[in-house]
Write an enzyme that holds these catalytic residues in place. Structure first.
Site, short mmCIF file in Angstrom:
data_model
loop_
_atom_site.label_atom_id
_atom_site.label_comp_id
_atom_site.label_asym_id
_atom_site.label_seq_id
_atom_site.Cartn_x
_atom_site.Cartn_y
_atom_site.Cartn_z
N LYS A 1 -0.94 -3.98 -3.17
CA LYS A 1 -2.25 -3.69 -2.76
C LYS A 1 -2.32 -2.11 -3.39
O LYS A 1 -1.57 -1.36 -3.00
CB LYS A 1 -2.52 -3.48 -1.16
CG LYS A 1 -3.53 -2.83 -0.78
CD LYS A 1 -3.69 -2.59 0.72
CE LYS A 1 -4.96 -1.66 1.15
NZ LYS A 1 -4.96 -0.55 0.57
N ASP B 1 10.22 5.22 -9.88
CA ASP B 1 10.10 6.11 -11.19
C ASP B 1 10.80 7.21 -11.36
O ASP B 1 10.97 7.74 -12.36
CB ASP B 1 8.50 6.50 -10.94
CG ASP B 1 7.59 5.03 -11.30
OD1 ASP B 1 7.97 4.11 -11.79
OD2 ASP B 1 6.38 5.10 -11.14
N SER C 1 0.96 -1.48 0.19
CA SER C 1 -0.09 -0.08 0.00
C SER C 1 0.88 1.28 -0.09
O SER C 1 1.50 1.36 -0.92
CB SER C 1 -0.96 -0.05 1.15
OG SER C 1 -1.87 0.90 0.93
#
Length: 729
Positions: A510, A496, A485
């Site tokens: 999740k 990224d 999560s």
């Protein structure tokens, strides 16, 4: 769990919940007029029955989920069967108690539960539970009766302890045979410890009687929680209803703080017993409480009536003792070692906010050698993405949160001149979405961190708006299968942006957002009063110090995506350098959940990478693989994984004493030798057999290797800070 705390960027979701709250208030006001339908009686059980407030909660939570959950699942016969199967699994997953005839009897409810939920009818659910409790109590009583038998441990019998893939018992006779073997196995375990048969029988009798006592302490809140778990998990894995006690514990986890007296409690011989005392808390400052003292009564305020808590379940006693800071609680206490007939002393305390420092972010510094140069790596262990939202909302500048704690640690580590930082997110199941965004902001200037898509397919990016950067040096993030999560948002964004190396194993996967709804706040006070009166059945209500009356619903309202456009749902975050996983990947993870949402991809956000590890990862992986090929620690890790996988396939155990003793001795010797080999591989002294290990030793090989990988990166001369564009400094 990722919790959505009214993020201002998600205006559409906020508007939806304003409408939702209005509907819930009206629905609850109407529902409270109905009395709960009672379950059929079951001889041999405690015949637990639903209360009016549970009927109401069930009814509007069902409506809320079917209308506003991200999946918008219709409550029909199909989902009813799923809920039914999950409920039975939660009651008797290992098929140890219920009979095949019980399952046949229950089958009439398979398609009825969806209608029951919409009507708030819990009679069928409670009937199923009461039959289960009868079977459970019968099995424990049967086990106690078996202790009068003589036991022969020279036969070649076996005990099947893992029955989840076997059918339910066809008859009571078959159940008796299985439970007789279970008792024999319990007795054999005690016999191998070297105690005599009569003492072993007395030990087991006490154990079984305690199990029976615990069963008889179950209440209708327990039944309701089990069923609601089955219901919500049939919809999706992260929509959850928490009864009042569980709601209190969830919010303590989220805030890493509580309001109370600053003591941890346990139960010993039916007495609520103090186990530890938090330094500086009210219990500590009173100078009247000590570990092993027994609490026999609790009263609210300076004049409230004492409620005797002897024999209470621990969570019920805790509910009385916790409470709002600034309020008074009085305890009747028997000092450690005093006679149970002694007069208890009364200790009065004013509750305070207690910060759970042991469950917060921690730091350490590890040193490595790189071509004759000492490299200092700061390790920051982040157990969760927590925030004391009430303090934050009230404007308290010193509110407790993950980001604030990490920032303070970063400032400390910079003063220590560390060369790089490892963020350890292993077993970090997530928490606050806002904290994931803010924590990312400590390492980048500004920009999007996560994208969120609401049920209307509207997508918005949540940005770090703070241009300050707390740390610009090299960063590695260590994850495992239980990193989930908010952990995946942070790790994914850092990957990224090219801001951090990711090492470890594939994360949980999740990719959904939940909104935490305090159900007390969506029901009118007048309704609360009427329902409380109905639920007490005319009896005087037990007042508590802190809990809500109706609990909390965490509702899945959105799906989040990385700024690259990829969902973390199912796939999680893939490390740049992978470690083998001690956690079985085929047993744990979002992709193992039948009700989980699917993986998908949306358009990427408008963001600029601040670094790129693509060119250096092959070299780092090569250095890592070279180390692992010669690493004794890595070899032992692989052996541990192989042993775990082997034991996972085992379903039964022998009841032959000599065979079990031979196997146990071999396993103990193997474990002892491997543990010492692990110690030697890490430069520690072996431990003599029978001696305890030194405290606070670090045998965490994977954490050490994560720091070594970052050291390799630094040693390659490609310091991350050199790759950060000037406008990011």
């Amino acid at each position: 769990m990722l919790t959505f705390y009214s993020n201002p960027d998600l205006k559409t979701v906020k508007d939806m919940f304003k409408k939702l709250y209005f509907i819930v208030v009206l629905g609850a006001a109407l529902a409270c007029k109905a009395s709960p339908k009672l379950a059929d009686t079951v001889a041999g059980s405690n015949n637990l029955q639903p209360e009016a407030q549970q009927t109401v909660v069930c009814k509007y939570v069902a409506s809320l989920i079917s209308e506003y959950n991200y999946k918008k699942v219709e409550l029909n016969d199909s989902i009813s069967k799923v809920i039914f199967d999950r409920y039975l699994k939660q009651l008797d997953e290992n098929h140890n108690y219920l009979l095949a005839s019980d399952i046949k009897d229950f089958s009439k409810y398979q398609n009825a539960l969806s209608g029951d939920l919409k009507d708030g009818n819990l009679a069928d659910v409670f009937y199923i539970f009461n039959v289960y409790q009868k079977r459970y109590n019968d099995r424990i009583k049967y086990s106690i009766a078996q202790l009068d038998k003589n036991f022969d441990f020279s036969t070649n019998e076996s005990f099947t302890y893992d029955r989840d893939s076997l059918p339910f018992y066809a008859s009571e006779t078959e159940s008796n045979a299985s439970w007789a073997a279970r008792v024999k196995y319990d007795m054999l375990n005690l016999k191998l410890a070297g105690t005599d048969i009569e003492k072993n029988k007395e030990t087991l009798k006490k154990r079984y009687l305690n199990l029976l006592a615990q069963s008889n302490k179950l209440n209708n809140q327990d039944v309701f929680q089990i069923f609601m778990d089955a219901f919500t998990n049939a919809i999706d894995p992260h929509t959850n209803y928490f009864n009042p006690a569980n709601a209190a514990n969830f919010n303590i986890e989220m805030s890493r703080s509580l309001e109370g007296i600053g003591a941890t409690l346990g139960v010993e011989n039916d007495f609520v017993t103090i186990t530890t005392i938090v330094p500086g808390g009210p219990a500590d400052k009173s100078h009247e409480l000590s570990p092993e003292d027994r609490i026999v009564g609790v009263a609210q305020g300076k004049t409230g009536e004492f409620q005797n808590v002897i024999g209470w379940r621990i969570e019920n006693a805790i509910a009385l003792i916790r409470g709002t800071k600034g309020t008074t609680v009085r305890l009747q206490v028997l000092a450690k070692g005093s006679n149970v007939a002694s007069k208890p002393k009364v200790v009065e305390m004013v509750r305070e906010k207690i910060i759970l420092k042991d469950q917060s972010v921690k730091q350490e510094i590890r040193t490595y050698n790189s071509n004759g140069k000492t490299v200092k790596i700061g390790v920051i262990s982040v157990p969760a993405f927590y925030i004391d939202y009430n303090d934050y909302k009230s404007g308290n500048p010193n509110y407790k949160s993950t980001t604030r704690d990490v920032k303070l640690i970063l400032d400390t580590l910079k003063k220590e001149n560390v060369d790089g930082i490892v963020m350890d997110l292993r077993e970090n199941g997530g928490g606050s979405l806002m904290e994931a965004i803010d924590l990312t902001g400590l390492f980048i200037k500004t920009g999007p961190v996560v994208q969120v898509r609401n049920p209307n397919n509207q997508i918005e990016a949540d940005n770090d708006e703070d241009p300050s950067i707390s740390y610009t040096g090299p960063v590695a993030i260590l994850i495992d299968r239980f990193s989930a999560s908010a952990s995946e948002i942070f790790a994914g964004a850092m990957q990224d942006y090219g801001r951090a190396l990711i090492v470890g194993t594939q994360s949980y996967g999740k990719g959904t957002v939940q909104n935490a709804i305090d159900l007390d706040k969506v029901i009118k006070p007048s309704v609360l009063d009427r329902l409380s009166q109905a639920s007490s059945n005319g009896k005087k209500e037990v007042t508590t110090g802190s809990q809500t009356k109706f609990g909390q619903l965490n509702l899945t309202i959105a799906k989040f995506y990385r700024i690259s456009g990829y969902s973390t749902q199912h796939k999680g975050v893939t490390p740049d350098i992978k470690f083998p996983s001690l956690i079985p990947m085929n047993k744990y993870g979002e992709d193992t959940e039948p009700s989980a949402l699917p993986f998908d991809i949306i358009a990427k956000s408008d963001y600029a990478k601040v670094g790129d590890f693509t060119g250096v990862i092959p070299q780092l992986k090569k250095l890592h693989d070279q180390r692992m090929s010669n690493s004794a620690s890595f070899k032992y890790l692989q052996e541990d994984i192989a042993d775990f996988e082997k034991h996972e396939t085992e379903k039964s155990v022998s009841l032959n004493e000599q065979e079990v003793k031979k196997q146990r001795d071999a396993d103990e010797q193997k474990a002892f030798e491997r543990e010492n080999n692990k110690r030697i591989a890490l430069g520690l002294k072996p431990v003599e057999k029978g001696k305890s290990k030194p405290r606070h030793e670090d045998l965490d090989f994977l954490k050490i290797e994560a720091g070594q990988i970052l050291t390799d990166y630094i040693g390659l001369g490609s310091k991350y800070s050199n790759n950060v564009p000037a406008n990011q400094q």
